[in-house]
Scaffold this active site. Structure first.
Site, PDB file in Angstrom:
ATOM      1  N   ASP A  15       0.840  -1.192   0.000  1.00  0.00           N
ATOM      2  CA  ASP A  15       0.000   0.000   0.000  1.00  0.00           C
ATOM      3  C   ASP A  15       0.882   1.253   0.000  1.00  0.00           C
ATOM      4  OD1 ASP A  15       0.931   0.274   2.623  1.00  0.00           O
ATOM      5  OD2 ASP A  15      -0.957  -0.353   3.529  1.00  0.00           O
ATOM      6  N   LEU A  16       0.283   2.404   0.255  1.00  0.00           N
ATOM      7  CA  LEU A  16       1.026   3.665   0.247  1.00  0.00           C
ATOM      8  C   LEU A  16       2.155   3.707   1.268  1.00  0.00           C
ATOM      9  CD1 LEU A  16      -1.932   6.190  -0.082  1.00  0.00           C
ATOM     10  CD2 LEU A  16      -0.282   5.550  -1.847  1.00  0.00           C
TER      11      LEU A  16
END
Length: 137
Positions: A15-16
């Site tokens: 993810d980020l």
């Protein structure tokens, strides 16, 4: 019976924050369940029977993060069988140190496609599950 399924963390799992996204762990434990079923059932005809196995509850605890390139192992086994429901314990560990990443309890039911409702487990499956649980005690 304890099934162990290995998964290497890829870029699309991140993810980020550059660690495995929480939703991906659901996919990892699902992969572990399918691998367990491949080993537990002797043939694929269990998929052709009248009954199916819908998940009705998942409790998941995130213990530590996994990152790109990590080798994870999904450990899956039965822990409890009721009249119509069954619970599995699934643990994801990071290899080679066996650090726990995720612990999950997954409950599903034996469901009749024809009756469109939960049904008691067939005796042969119940016995096999009970033997599997006893073998880990």
């Amino acid at each position: 019976m304890l099934n162990k399924t290995q998964i290497k963390v890829r870029g699309y799992h991140l993810d980020l924050f550059q660690h495995v996204n929480n939703a991906r762990y659901l996919e990892f434990i699902e992969e572990g369940r399918w691998a367990f079923f491949d080993e537990f059932f002797e043939r694929d005809d269990w998929m052709q029977e009248d009954f199916v196995w819908p998940v009705v509850n998942i409790n998941i605890n995130f213990k530590s993060e996994a990152n790109f390139g990590d080798l994870l192992e999904v450990q899956t086994h039965y822990t409890k069988i009721g009249n119509r429901s069954i619970t599995m314990k699934q643990t994801i560990v990071k290899l080679p140190d066996n650090d726990i990443v995720v612990e999950a309890d997954v409950t599903y039911v034996c469901f009749s496609k024809a009756a469109k409702s939960a049904i008691p487990f067939p005796d042969d499956i119940r016995q096999k599950v009970e033997q599997s649980i006893a073998s880990l005690e």
